[in-house]
Design a protein around this motif. Structure first.
Motif, short mmCIF file in Angstrom:
data_model
loop_
_atom_site.label_atom_id
_atom_site.label_comp_id
_atom_site.label_asym_id
_atom_site.label_seq_id
_atom_site.Cartn_x
_atom_site.Cartn_y
_atom_site.Cartn_z
N ALA A 14 7.83 43.19 -8.29
CA ALA A 14 8.29 42.95 -6.90
C ALA A 14 7.41 41.92 -6.20
CB ALA A 14 8.30 44.27 -6.13
N ASP A 15 6.15 41.86 -6.62
CA ASP A 15 5.21 40.90 -6.00
C ASP A 15 5.25 39.53 -6.67
OD1 ASP A 15 4.13 42.34 -3.99
OD2 ASP A 15 2.52 43.22 -5.21
N ILE A 16 5.83 39.46 -7.82
CA ILE A 16 5.79 38.23 -8.62
C ILE A 16 7.14 37.51 -8.65
CG2 ILE A 16 5.52 37.35 -10.98
CD1 ILE A 16 3.40 39.44 -11.45
N ALA A 17 8.17 38.30 -8.91
CA ALA A 17 9.49 37.70 -9.14
C ALA A 17 10.16 37.28 -7.83
CB ALA A 17 10.37 38.70 -9.88
N LYS A 18 11.12 36.43 -7.97
CA LYS A 18 11.89 35.97 -6.80
C LYS A 18 12.77 37.12 -6.30
CE LYS A 18 15.13 32.14 -5.98
NZ LYS A 18 15.85 31.10 -6.77
N GLU A 19 13.30 37.88 -7.27
CA GLU A 19 14.21 38.98 -6.92
C GLU A 19 14.13 40.04 -8.02
OE1 GLU A 19 18.36 37.84 -5.84
OE2 GLU A 19 18.90 39.38 -7.30
N VAL A 20 13.96 41.28 -7.61
CA VAL A 20 13.92 42.37 -8.60
C VAL A 20 15.01 43.37 -8.27
CG1 VAL A 20 12.59 44.32 -9.51
CG2 VAL A 20 11.45 42.15 -9.05
N SER A 21 15.84 43.66 -9.28
CA SER A 21 16.85 44.72 -9.12
C SER A 21 16.52 45.82 -10.11
CB SER A 21 18.25 44.18 -9.42
OG SER A 21 18.56 43.13 -8.54
N LEU A 22 16.60 47.05 -9.65
CA LEU A 22 16.38 48.21 -10.53
C LEU A 22 17.67 49.00 -10.60
CD1 LEU A 22 14.56 50.06 -12.23
CD2 LEU A 22 13.78 51.13 -10.12
N ILE A 23 18.20 49.09 -11.80
CA ILE A 23 19.50 49.77 -11.98
C ILE A 23 19.29 51.06 -12.76
CG2 ILE A 23 21.82 49.54 -12.98
CD1 ILE A 23 21.57 46.54 -12.56
N HIS A 24 19.81 52.14 -12.21
CA HIS A 24 19.66 53.44 -12.87
C HIS A 24 20.97 54.21 -12.78
CE1 HIS A 24 18.01 56.98 -14.50
NE2 HIS A 24 17.83 57.64 -13.37
N ARG A 25 21.27 54.93 -13.83
CA ARG A 25 22.58 55.58 -13.86
C ARG A 25 22.67 56.79 -12.94
NH1 ARG A 25 21.09 57.94 -19.04
NH2 ARG A 25 21.92 56.14 -20.09
N ARG A 26 21.53 57.26 -12.46
CA ARG A 26 21.56 58.40 -11.54
C ARG A 26 20.82 58.05 -10.24
NH1 ARG A 26 20.03 63.81 -13.69
NH2 ARG A 26 17.93 63.01 -13.51
N LYS A 27 20.92 58.95 -9.28
CA LYS A 27 20.19 58.72 -8.02
C LYS A 27 18.73 59.14 -8.17
CE LYS A 27 23.46 58.46 -4.27
NZ LYS A 27 24.67 58.26 -5.08
N ASP A 28 18.51 60.15 -9.03
CA ASP A 28 17.15 60.68 -9.20
C ASP A 28 16.39 59.88 -10.26
OD1 ASP A 28 17.80 62.71 -7.45
OD2 ASP A 28 18.66 63.91 -9.07
N PHE A 29 15.11 59.71 -10.00
CA PHE A 29 14.25 59.07 -11.00
C PHE A 29 13.30 60.11 -11.56
CE2 PHE A 29 15.85 55.53 -8.64
CZ PHE A 29 15.91 54.50 -9.56
N ARG A 30 12.95 59.96 -12.84
CA ARG A 30 12.13 60.98 -13.51
C ARG A 30 10.65 60.60 -13.56
NH1 ARG A 30 14.88 65.11 -13.35
NH2 ARG A 30 13.04 65.96 -14.35
N GLY A 31 10.27 59.56 -12.88
CA GLY A 31 8.89 59.09 -12.97
C GLY A 31 7.94 59.83 -12.05
N ASP A 71 9.14 56.20 -15.95
CA ASP A 71 7.91 55.59 -15.43
C ASP A 71 7.83 54.10 -15.71
OD1 ASP A 71 6.40 57.56 -14.05
OD2 ASP A 71 6.14 58.59 -15.96
N SER A 72 8.21 53.73 -16.91
CA SER A 72 8.09 52.34 -17.31
C SER A 72 8.94 51.44 -16.41
CB SER A 72 8.51 52.24 -18.78
OG SER A 72 8.32 50.98 -19.24
N ALA A 73 10.19 51.84 -16.19
CA ALA A 73 11.09 51.05 -15.34
C ALA A 73 10.56 50.98 -13.91
CB ALA A 73 12.49 51.64 -15.36
N LEU A 74 10.09 52.12 -13.40
CA LEU A 74 9.57 52.16 -12.03
C LEU A 74 8.32 51.29 -11.89
CD1 LEU A 74 9.91 56.01 -11.49
CD2 LEU A 74 11.16 54.28 -10.20
N ASP A 75 7.38 51.47 -12.82
CA ASP A 75 6.11 50.75 -12.73
C ASP A 75 6.31 49.24 -12.78
OD1 ASP A 75 4.93 53.18 -12.60
OD2 ASP A 75 4.14 53.19 -14.65
#
Lengths: 353, 111
Positions: free
Chosen positions: A171-188, A161-165
């Motif tokens: 995404a609205d503030i930064a110039k570029e946001v990348s989200l890296i996760h070791r799996r395809k599924d998210f647990r949030g 949840d923390s990474a997703l949130d």
């Protein structure tokens, strides 16, 4: 400066019950805890888990146990410094102590009791060899001021949840946001996952799955993260960034207490269990899961027992000339500092006698 | 109910064949702790509630009927480090007769 009789570090069940035992001896307590609410692990990690080995409770939810303990100690008006971590301890000439938190709050007491459980909960750091050298130079484990990231390139790692949130927020503030996760599924939460997917489709979040950040690069400050993809571990992707924020939850660590000169064995504080749970520093006690001695059992009920023994010893330390005789609450009742008094009806006491 | 043989490779790479009791309601993490195959305070920190991943292990042979991963275990492994496809939390694996001959390797201790 906050002054009290007994300063308790850790507001878990053991620390809270120590307030009650101290209160019976007319000693005031103040508690410090790194978490923003009392209850320790019971509140933070498993409030909805049932506990089955608290005497008198065939089954009690951890969160309810904390609620009950708070109710039980209410008459003794404990003070709390929450959301701050005990950082340093300084012994005074008169044998008392000043404990200062990471935010500079000072506490003065003749007795310090460490009831820190497994320690303070600190961000779980990924096993990237050179991560420490970039801490505060591009690597952050907690987002305190989101504005810091305005118009910057940010790489977030994690799948909860923390990474997703934060990915959504930044995404609205930064110039570029990348989200890296070791799996395809998210647990949030489902709506967070869906929101990230939406933002990814419109190019507001650069979603990189089945991959991990495995190295960091930069001269003085962070410049690049090195990403290893599951599919081709030998090929590394280098991504330019201003910040790397790994969000992998919290894990317990002994923290600054480990540097207080206390005798530590197996990641726990050694105490004299044959007598009073005092550490090698006279006036500093350790009770509950944070201590160790031959035969130690890490159970809440053992912490309660240790709290009672510790308070008797603390009383003698604070009032060496006074003789205190242990009394039963069934006989003497409970007199709160708030003027409240609970006691058995006299005829009942008489019939017992 | 009798003891079963489990091979546990510790974090130094040494293999230990242990007799694990099936009649004590133990899980694999508790077996690791009771045979002192890792230093105190490095395995089972949360007490076995799938909340710390300190007991993560890799399953090396798959002919055994392991319990399915619960949501809690999946969640924890999702946040843990050194996770591989054969990772499990040993605290979530009860010792049963079906596990006779199981071989596991302890995952490295997280920083």
């Amino acid at each position: 400066m906050i002054k009290t009789d007994i300063l308790i570090i850790g507001a878990g069940p053991t620390g809270l019950f120590a307030v009650f035992e101290a209160g019976l001896l007319k000693l005031k307590c103040h508690l410090i805890d790194a978490l923003p609410q009392p209850g320790g692990q019971c509140s933070e990690i498993y409030p909805k888990k049932p506990i089955y080995d608290i005497p008198g409770f065939p089954e009690v939810l951890a969160g309810d146990l904390v609620t009950n303990l708070m109710e039980q100690i209410k008459p003794f008006e404990p003070g709390f410094t929450l959301g701050e971590r005990a950082q340093t301890i300084d012994k005074q000439e008169d044998g008392s102590f000043i404990v200062t938190t990471n935010k500079g709050t000072k506490h003065h007491a003749p007795v310090v009791v460490i009831a820190g459980g497994l320690g303070s909960f600190e961000p779980r750091k990924p096993p990237i060899a050179n991560i420490a050298q970039f801490e505060d130079k591009g690597v952050a484990y907690i987002i305190r001021e989101p504005e810091v990231y305005r118009d910057k390139k940010v790489v977030i790692a994690g799948g909860g949840d923390s990474a997703l949130d934060w990915a959504i927020y930044l995404a609205d503030i930064a110039k570029e946001v990348s989200l890296i996760h070791r799996r395809k599924d998210f647990r949030g939460a489902l709506d967070s996952v869906e929101k990230v997917e939406e933002l990814s489709k419109i190019g507001k979040i650069n979603l990189i799955t089945d991959a991990e950040v495995t190295d960091l690069q930069g001269e003085n400050e962070l410049e690049n993260v090195v990403i290893t993809h599951k599919a081709s571990a030998s090929e590394k992707e280098i991504k330019e960034t201003d910040y790397f924020i790994p969000l992998f939850g919290l894990s317990p660590k002994l923290g600054p207490i480990a540097d207080w000169g206390l005798e530590i064995e197996k990641n726990a504080i050694k105490v004299d269990n044959a007598y009073d749970y005092q550490t090698n520093i006279p006036g500093v006690y350790a009770i509950g899961d944070v201590n160790t001695y031959p035969g130690k059992l890490k159970l809440i009920l053992c912490g309660f027992h240790e709290a009672a023994i510790m308070c008797q010893s603390a009383y003698q330390r604070i009032f060496p000339d006074k003789k205190y005789v242990m009394k039963y609450t069934t006989v003497s009742g409970v007199s709160g500092f708030d003027g409240s008094k609970k006691e058995a009806k006299k005829e009942v006491v008489k019939s017992i006698n | 109910m009798s003891d079963i043989k489990i091979t546990i490779i510790d974090r130094e790479g040494e293999a230990h064949v242990v007799d694990a009791p099936t009649d004590m309601n133990m899980n694999l993490m508790e077996v690791v702790r009771s045979f002192e195959l890792a230093p105190e305070g490095t395995v089972g920190i949360c007490g076995g509630m799938a909340m710390c991943a300190s007991c993560q292990c890799y399953i090396l042979n798959f002919e055994h009927m392991l319990p399915e991963q619960s949501i809690e275990e999946e969640d924890m492994l999702d946040q843990a480090f050194f996770v591989q496809d054969n990772s499990r939390l040993s605290c979530q694996i009860p010792i049963t007769e079906e596990l006779d001959g199981l071989e596991v390797k302890l995952a490295p201790e997280a920083p």
